[in-house]
Design a protein around this motif. Structure first.
Motif, PDB file in Angstrom:
ATOM      1  N   LEU A  31       0.485  18.384 -22.818  1.00  0.00           N
ATOM      2  CA  LEU A  31       1.127  19.379 -21.955  1.00  0.00           C
ATOM      3  C   LEU A  31       0.160  20.511 -21.612  1.00  0.00           C
ATOM      4  O   LEU A  31       0.118  20.977 -20.461  1.00  0.00           O
ATOM      5  N   ILE A  32      -0.633  20.937 -22.586  1.00  0.00           N
ATOM      6  CA  ILE A  32      -1.566  22.038 -22.339  1.00  0.00           C
ATOM      7  C   ILE A  32      -2.689  21.597 -21.406  1.00  0.00           C
ATOM      8  O   ILE A  32      -2.956  22.232 -20.377  1.00  0.00           O
ATOM      9  N   THR A  33      -3.366  20.498 -21.752  1.00  0.00           N
ATOM     10  CA  THR A  33      -4.542  20.087 -20.981  1.00  0.00           C
ATOM     11  C   THR A  33      -4.165  19.582 -19.593  1.00  0.00           C
ATOM     12  O   THR A  33      -4.839  19.901 -18.607  1.00  0.00           O
ATOM     13  N   ALA A  34      -3.090  18.799 -19.500  1.00  0.00           N
ATOM     14  CA  ALA A  34      -2.682  18.288 -18.189  1.00  0.00           C
ATOM     15  C   ALA A  34      -2.208  19.420 -17.279  1.00  0.00           C
ATOM     16  O   ALA A  34      -2.490  19.421 -16.073  1.00  0.00           O
ATOM     17  N   SER A  35      -1.479  20.376 -17.840  1.00  0.00           N
ATOM     18  CA  SER A  35      -1.016  21.497 -17.014  1.00  0.00           C
ATOM     19  C   SER A  35      -2.181  22.398 -16.607  1.00  0.00           C
ATOM     20  O   SER A  35      -2.192  22.931 -15.490  1.00  0.00           O
TER      21      SER A  35
ATOM     22  N   ARG B 258       0.830  30.801 -17.889  1.00  0.00           N
ATOM     23  CA  ARG B 258       1.816  30.792 -18.971  1.00  0.00           C
ATOM     24  C   ARG B 258       3.126  31.461 -18.558  1.00  0.00           C
ATOM     25  O   ARG B 258       4.206  30.963 -18.894  1.00  0.00           O
ATOM     26  N   ARG B 259       3.056  32.572 -17.837  1.00  0.00           N
ATOM     27  CA  ARG B 259       4.259  33.348 -17.554  1.00  0.00           C
ATOM     28  C   ARG B 259       4.878  33.073 -16.192  1.00  0.00           C
ATOM     29  O   ARG B 259       6.047  33.396 -15.975  1.00  0.00           O
ATOM     30  N   VAL B 260       4.104  32.503 -15.285  1.00  0.00           N
ATOM     31  CA  VAL B 260       4.609  32.301 -13.923  1.00  0.00           C
ATOM     32  C   VAL B 260       4.721  30.818 -13.589  1.00  0.00           C
ATOM     33  O   VAL B 260       5.805  30.315 -13.285  1.00  0.00           O
ATOM     34  N   ALA B 261       3.593  30.115 -13.649  1.00  0.00           N
ATOM     35  CA  ALA B 261       3.572  28.734 -13.168  1.00  0.00           C
ATOM     36  C   ALA B 261       4.329  27.786 -14.085  1.00  0.00           C
ATOM     37  O   ALA B 261       5.159  26.985 -13.631  1.00  0.00           O
ATOM     38  N   LEU B 262       4.059  27.863 -15.383  1.00  0.00           N
ATOM     39  CA  LEU B 262       4.672  26.902 -16.304  1.00  0.00           C
ATOM     40  C   LEU B 262       6.188  27.036 -16.388  1.00  0.00           C
ATOM     41  O   LEU B 262       6.891  26.010 -16.419  1.00  0.00           O
ATOM     42  N   PRO B 263       6.762  28.255 -16.440  1.00  0.00           N
ATOM     43  CA  PRO B 263       8.237  28.322 -16.442  1.00  0.00           C
ATOM     44  C   PRO B 263       8.869  27.738 -15.181  1.00  0.00           C
ATOM     45  O   PRO B 263       9.934  27.127 -15.255  1.00  0.00           O
ATOM     46  N   ILE B 264       8.232  27.918 -14.027  1.00  0.00           N
ATOM     47  CA  ILE B 264       8.785  27.343 -12.801  1.00  0.00           C
ATOM     48  C   ILE B 264       8.712  25.824 -12.830  1.00  0.00           C
ATOM     49  O   ILE B 264       9.609  25.131 -12.338  1.00  0.00           O
ATOM     50  N   ALA B 265       7.658  25.295 -13.444  1.00  0.00           N
ATOM     51  CA  ALA B 265       7.467  23.840 -13.514  1.00  0.00           C
ATOM     52  C   ALA B 265       8.064  23.252 -14.783  1.00  0.00           C
ATOM     53  O   ALA B 265       7.598  22.204 -15.248  1.00  0.00           O
ATOM     54  N   ARG B 266       9.069  23.889 -15.351  1.00  0.00           N
ATOM     55  CA  ARG B 266       9.651  23.411 -16.598  1.00  0.00           C
ATOM     56  C   ARG B 266      10.206  21.977 -16.479  1.00  0.00           C
ATOM     57  O   ARG B 266      10.018  21.181 -17.400  1.00  0.00           O
ATOM     58  N   PRO B 267      10.909  21.594 -15.407  1.00  0.00           N
ATOM     59  CA  PRO B 267      11.368  20.199 -15.316  1.00  0.00           C
ATOM     60  C   PRO B 267      10.221  19.193 -15.357  1.00  0.00           C
ATOM     61  O   PRO B 267      10.335  18.132 -15.981  1.00  0.00           O
ATOM     62  N   THR B 268       9.106  19.524 -14.689  1.00  0.00           N
ATOM     63  CA  THR B 268       7.952  18.636 -14.752  1.00  0.00           C
ATOM     64  C   THR B 268       7.391  18.559 -16.160  1.00  0.00           C
ATOM     65  O   THR B 268       6.990  17.483 -16.633  1.00  0.00           O
TER      66      THR B 268
ATOM     67  N   ALA C 141       6.498  15.516 -21.028  1.00  0.00           N
ATOM     68  CA  ALA C 141       6.667  15.419 -22.478  1.00  0.00           C
ATOM     69  C   ALA C 141       7.331  14.106 -22.871  1.00  0.00           C
ATOM     70  O   ALA C 141       6.914  13.446 -23.836  1.00  0.00           O
ATOM     71  N   ILE C 142       8.359  13.705 -22.124  1.00  0.00           N
ATOM     72  CA  ILE C 142       9.037  12.446 -22.431  1.00  0.00           C
ATOM     73  C   ILE C 142       8.102  11.263 -22.214  1.00  0.00           C
ATOM     74  O   ILE C 142       8.001  10.355 -23.060  1.00  0.00           O
TER      75      ILE C 142
END
Length: 276
Positions: free
Chosen positions: A82-86, A181-191, A196-197
């Motif tokens: 999740l960290i490296t791919a994002s 961390r605070r802007v992009a990742l929360p918006i892309a939470r479904p992705t 993760a699955i």
């Protein structure tokens, strides 16, 4: 009245699709509950269900150790992926459009390379780095996003965010990592949930990597343990199906929990908007 009929028809359609996907799992459960020696052709209602196959499963193989080894792999590999791919997807999304096209093309080309072509080179690299016979060889791909497909998923999610949001974060003094961390990742939470699955399933069902890089049977993961189980008795179908159900249980529970959590949050968000 018409809307109600449509709603009922949609519910029935969803149940039919769910039953279609659950049919193999239910068949495997029925086979695992059969007593040893009962043929699969015998009707299920004519036999007495028993859990003896699951008890035998833990007697003939160290399934608990194999399960713990698989859990160690996914617990480390999923967050790293999740960290490296994002990070990679975010970096691609913030590039100029011509550079984005080039990196997307490179990612697609890498994605088309057969996995079998990478095994000899990976084995040599892992041997030189001393990663063979350790969990490091199994989670090493996670340091590179595990798959270009996961990087492209994050790239697509971050690219759809309006540039004004990134600009507003930059004006407020947020750096690159803080914006991610605070802007992009929360918006892309479904992705992130989807990646993760997929990552969990990818590493949980990985059979070839432990077989290639591990030599100590105590370090084997669950897929290799199931192969050992098949070698012990190819015609003991109740035992084989018990092992298959045990390996399937955790991914199914995880997917159900994540999907239920996402559905609950989607229901709560409209209610919060209406209350506000």
């Amino acid at each position: 009245m018409l809307n109600r009929n449509r709603r009922y028809a949609l519910v029935l359609l969803r149940l039919a699709v769910a039953a279609l996907f659950l049919a193999p799992l239910l068949w495997a459960m029925g086979a695992a509950l059969r007593p040893a020696g009962v043929p699969l052709a015998a009707p299920f209602l004519s036999v007495t269900p028993t859990l003896d196959s699951f008890a035998r499963l833990f007697r003939v193989l160290p399934v608990g150790r194999f399960t713990l080894n698989s859990l160690r792999v996914v617990v480390l590999a999923v967050p790293l992926t999740l960290i490296t791919a994002s990070w990679a997807g975010y970096a691609m999304a913030r590039l100029p459009r011509p550079s984005q096209r080039r990196w997307v093309l490179v990612s697609l080309l890498v994605l088309m390379v057969p996995a079998i072509a990478l095994w000899p080179a990976r084995f040599l690299v892992y041997s030189r780095l001393g990663l063979t016979d350790s969990i490091g060889a199994l989670i090493a791909p996670a340091f590179m996003g595990s798959s270009p497909f996961f990087v492209l998923m994050f790239y697509r999610a971050f690219r759809r965010i309006p540039p004004a949001i990134y600009d507003a974060a930059r004006i407020d003094g947020a750096g690159v990592l803080e914006t991610w961390r605070r802007v992009a990742l929360p918006i892309a939470r479904p992705t992130a949930f989807a990646v993760a699955i997929l990552t969990f399933i990818f590493y949980w069902g990985d059979f070839l990597s432990p077989l290639l890089y591990l030599s100590d049977a105590r370090d084997y993961t669950l897929p290799v343990g199931l192969e050992l189980l098949e070698q012990l008795g190819r015609t003991d179908y109740s035992l084989l199906m018990a092992g298959a159900l045990w390996a399937t249980l955790l991914p199914v529970v995880l997917i159900v929990v994540i999907v239920s959590t996402m559905a609950l949050k989607e229901r709560q968000n409209p209610q919060k908007e209406q209350n506000s």
